[in-house]
Structure formats: C-alpha cells, structure tokens
Write a protein that holds these residues in place. Structure first.
Motif, PDB file in Angstrom:
ATOM      1  N   LEU A  66      -4.604  27.888  -7.210  1.00 42.31           N
ATOM      2  CA  LEU A  66      -3.288  27.820  -7.849  1.00 42.31           C
ATOM      3  C   LEU A  66      -2.187  28.118  -6.842  1.00 42.31           C
ATOM      4  N   PRO A  67      -1.111  27.317  -6.853  1.00 48.56           N
ATOM      5  CA  PRO A  67       0.024  27.590  -5.962  1.00 48.56           C
ATOM      6  C   PRO A  67       0.849  28.756  -6.482  1.00 48.56           C
ATOM      7  N   GLU A  68       1.758  29.233  -5.639  1.00 46.23           N
ATOM      8  CA  GLU A  68       2.668  30.295  -6.072  1.00 46.23           C
ATOM      9  C   GLU A  68       3.837  29.752  -6.883  1.00 46.23           C
ATOM     10  N   VAL A  69       4.174  28.484  -6.657  1.00 46.27           N
ATOM     11  CA  VAL A  69       5.311  27.847  -7.334  1.00 46.27           C
ATOM     12  C   VAL A  69       4.935  26.421  -7.697  1.00 46.27           C
ATOM     13  N   LEU A  70       5.339  25.993  -8.869  1.00 46.92           N
ATOM     14  CA  LEU A  70       5.253  24.585  -9.260  1.00 46.92           C
ATOM     15  C   LEU A  70       6.636  24.128  -9.681  1.00 46.92           C
ATOM     16  N   SER A  71       7.007  22.952  -9.222  1.00 46.67           N
ATOM     17  CA  SER A  71       8.265  22.323  -9.601  1.00 46.67           C
ATOM     18  C   SER A  71       7.921  20.932 -10.104  1.00 46.67           C
ATOM     19  N   PHE A  72       8.358  20.595 -11.309  1.00 45.97           N
ATOM     20  CA  PHE A  72       7.993  19.317 -11.911  1.00 45.97           C
ATOM     21  C   PHE A  72       9.025  18.937 -12.968  1.00 45.97           C
ATOM     22  N   THR A  73       8.934  17.715 -13.456  1.00 43.65           N
ATOM     23  CA  THR A  73       9.854  17.226 -14.485  1.00 43.65           C
ATOM     24  C   THR A  73       9.056  16.805 -15.706  1.00 43.65           C
ATOM     25  N   VAL A  74       9.497  17.239 -16.883  1.00 44.37           N
ATOM     26  CA  VAL A  74       8.890  16.872 -18.154  1.00 44.37           C
ATOM     27  C   VAL A  74       9.994  16.365 -19.065  1.00 44.37           C
ATOM     28  N   GLU A  75       9.854  15.129 -19.528  1.00 44.37           N
ATOM     29  CA  GLU A  75      10.831  14.570 -20.471  1.00 44.37           C
ATOM     30  C   GLU A  75      12.265  14.714 -19.975  1.00 44.37           C
ATOM     31  N   GLY A  76      12.474  14.537 -18.676  1.00 47.66           N
ATOM     32  CA  GLY A  76      13.814  14.600 -18.109  1.00 47.66           C
ATOM     33  C   GLY A  76      14.324  16.002 -17.815  1.00 47.66           C
ATOM     34  N   VAL A  77      13.488  17.022 -17.994  1.00 45.95           N
ATOM     35  CA  VAL A  77      13.884  18.410 -17.728  1.00 45.95           C
ATOM     36  C   VAL A  77      13.181  18.883 -16.452  1.00 45.95           C
ATOM     37  N   TYR A  87      15.505  37.287 -13.375  1.00 47.14           N
ATOM     38  CA  TYR A  87      16.089  36.656 -14.557  1.00 47.14           C
ATOM     39  C   TYR A  87      17.600  36.569 -14.363  1.00 47.14           C
ATOM     40  N   PRO A  88      18.304  35.821 -15.211  1.00 52.34           N
ATOM     41  CA  PRO A  88      19.750  35.655 -15.013  1.00 52.34           C
ATOM     42  C   PRO A  88      20.465  36.984 -14.801  1.00 52.34           C
ATOM     43  N   GLY A  89      21.250  37.012 -13.736  1.00 51.99           N
ATOM     44  CA  GLY A  89      21.967  38.224 -13.365  1.00 51.99           C
ATOM     45  C   GLY A  89      21.177  39.128 -12.433  1.00 51.99           C
ATOM     46  N   ARG A  90      19.853  38.891 -12.338  1.00 45.54           N
ATOM     47  CA  ARG A  90      18.990  39.725 -11.492  1.00 45.54           C
ATOM     48  C   ARG A  90      17.855  38.893 -10.883  1.00 45.54           C
ATOM     49  N   TYR A  91      18.213  37.740 -10.329  1.00 46.32           N
ATOM     50  CA  TYR A  91      17.195  36.902  -9.693  1.00 46.32           C
ATOM     51  C   TYR A  91      16.691  37.552  -8.410  1.00 46.32           C
ATOM     52  N   ALA A  92      15.434  37.254  -8.056  1.00 47.47           N
ATOM     53  CA  ALA A  92      14.883  37.673  -6.765  1.00 47.47           C
ATOM     54  C   ALA A  92      15.677  36.965  -5.662  1.00 47.47           C
ATOM     55  N   PRO A  93      15.692  37.524  -4.454  1.00 54.61           N
ATOM     56  CA  PRO A  93      16.455  36.915  -3.358  1.00 54.61           C
ATOM     57  C   PRO A  93      16.094  35.440  -3.145  1.00 54.61           C
ATOM     58  N   GLY A  94      17.114  34.618  -3.050  1.00 54.90           N
ATOM     59  CA  GLY A  94      16.942  33.191  -2.789  1.00 54.90           C
ATOM     60  C   GLY A  94      16.680  32.324  -4.004  1.00 54.90           C
ATOM     61  N   VAL A  95      16.336  32.931  -5.130  1.00 53.87           N
ATOM     62  CA  VAL A  95      15.968  32.162  -6.321  1.00 53.87           C
ATOM     63  C   VAL A  95      17.167  31.428  -6.911  1.00 53.87           C
ATOM     64  N   LYS A  96      18.305  32.094  -7.019  1.00 50.01           N
ATOM     65  CA  LYS A  96      19.473  31.469  -7.630  1.00 50.01           C
ATOM     66  C   LYS A  96      19.880  30.202  -6.881  1.00 50.01           C
ATOM     67  N   LYS A  97      19.901  30.257  -5.557  1.00 49.17           N
ATOM     68  CA  LYS A  97      20.254  29.089  -4.751  1.00 49.17           C
ATOM     69  C   LYS A  97      19.244  27.969  -4.959  1.00 49.17           C
ATOM     70  N   LEU A  98      17.968  28.308  -4.975  1.00 51.12           N
ATOM     71  CA  LEU A  98      16.928  27.304  -5.194  1.00 51.12           C
ATOM     72  C   LEU A  98      17.101  26.635  -6.553  1.00 51.12           C
ATOM     73  N   LEU A  99      17.325  27.420  -7.600  1.00 51.05           N
ATOM     74  CA  LEU A  99      17.501  26.866  -8.945  1.00 51.05           C
ATOM     75  C   LEU A  99      18.687  25.906  -8.987  1.00 51.05           C
ATOM     76  N   ARG A 100      19.776  26.306  -8.350  1.00 50.30           N
ATOM     77  CA  ARG A 100      20.973  25.457  -8.311  1.00 50.30           C
ATOM     78  C   ARG A 100      20.697  24.180  -7.518  1.00 50.30           C
ATOM     79  N   ASP A 101      20.129  24.333  -6.308  1.00 52.17           N
ATOM     80  CA  ASP A 101      19.892  23.186  -5.427  1.00 52.17           C
ATOM     81  C   ASP A 101      18.908  22.183  -6.031  1.00 52.17           C
ATOM     82  N   GLU A 102      17.919  22.677  -6.774  1.00 52.24           N
ATOM     83  CA  GLU A 102      16.890  21.809  -7.358  1.00 52.24           C
ATOM     84  C   GLU A 102      17.290  21.255  -8.731  1.00 52.24           C
ATOM     85  N   GLY A 103      18.410  21.696  -9.267  1.00 52.63           N
ATOM     86  CA  GLY A 103      18.841  21.215 -10.583  1.00 52.63           C
ATOM     87  C   GLY A 103      17.886  21.620 -11.695  1.00 52.63           C
TER      88      GLY A 103
END
Length: 170
Positions: A66-77, A87-103
């Motif tokens: 199993l990988p540490e991270v999976l990124s995929f699209t389901v039904e356009g999401v 979690y929102p307001g308390r993301y681990a370092p680098g997570v917020k930028k990744l979430l934004r950059d990856e849409g």
C-alpha cells in the motif's frame, strides 16, 4: 454515480459488520493503519474496488503493498487519500499547498481516531476522517462512513456507529 464506503484505523480488526455496511457499494477506501493485509483482502471480497493507503503502524506486507498517498478522480471529484494530513486550519506541513495545487475536492485521512467531516471553504473541499473502525486506541465509538459521489458532487454522507462488541469472520 458511485457509492463509497470509508474506514480507517482497523488495526488488524475485521468486524463482520463491515461486510454488511459495505455490501452493494462500488468502492471502499481505507485511510491507513490497516494492521493486517487480510483486512484489505476481506474488503475485496465485498466490493469491486478497494483503495487503501498504509498508516504509521503498518509494516510488512501491508507497507509493501500500500502507498502512503493515493490521488485519483471519481465521478469528476479529485480525491486525495492518506493517513496523516491534519484537517482544515491545522494541516500537516505542505498539505494545504498540495491540496490547492492538485485541485482536491475530497480529502480523506485517518490517524486521529476522531470522526470529522469538515468543509474547507478556503480550498473548496470536503475533509473526511472516518474515525476508527478497530478497537486499538482511546476512542469510545467505532465509526464508518458511506457517501455518494455523483457528477462532481459529494452527497448523502452517512455516519455508521458500531457497538463495541467484537464480531469476527470465522
């Protein structure tokens, strides 16, 4: 339309009620701390697609498969699945930028053993932590999540609480 089951932190615990609550779904996602790879194999008997990541307690075959991270699209999401992310307001370092950059529109993680479903209005995503489905840890209620993703929309999110009794597949 895809119906999805989500769980985390099984820590090697198989509960036959997983089979009951996930039967008929299109996919199940496990957000880490699987504990024993047989949990994934049993989920694969129930649903056609199982997506899973390893967590901080996983080792051996589970960590190798199993990988540490999976990124995929389901039904356009765009979905981002990992074990430790904050979690929102308390993301681990680098997570917020990744979430934004990856849409990312749906972020799923585990680790805390705390059930959380939080919209992040700043990033335009939904954060889901299904809590813990196993017995290891300090949580008092074991939880699972079911939801539907339909043409770019996450809807019909349902929290399932499991009683503390152990029910194993024999």
């Amino acid at each position: 339309m895809k119906r999805i089951g989500i769980l985390s932190d099984t820590h090697g615990c198989w509960d036959e009620r997983f089979r009951h609550h996930f039967a008929g779904l299109d996919e199940v996602w496990h957000a880490g701390d699987v504990g024993d790879y047989s949990i994934i194999e049993k989920l694969e008997e129930v649903v056609p697609v199982v997506r899973a990541v390893c967590g901080n307690i996983d080792c051996g075959m589970t960590r190798r498969r199993l990988p540490e991270v999976l990124s995929f699209t389901v039904e356009g999401v765009n979905v981002w699945l990992t074990h430790i992310a904050g979690y929102p307001g308390r993301y681990a370092p680098g997570v917020k930028k990744l979430l934004r950059d990856e849409g990312v529109k749906l972020m799923v993680c585990g680790h805390s053993h705390i059930l959380k479903v939080i919209p992040d209005h700043e990033l335009g995503l939904l954060h889901v932590n299904p809590g813990a489905a196993g017995f290891a840890g300090w949580h008092k209620v074991r939880t699972l999540i079911r939801l539907t993703i339909d043409e770019g929309t996450v809807k019909d999110l349902e929290v399932i609480e499991l009683a503390r009794q152990k029910i194993y597949d024999k």
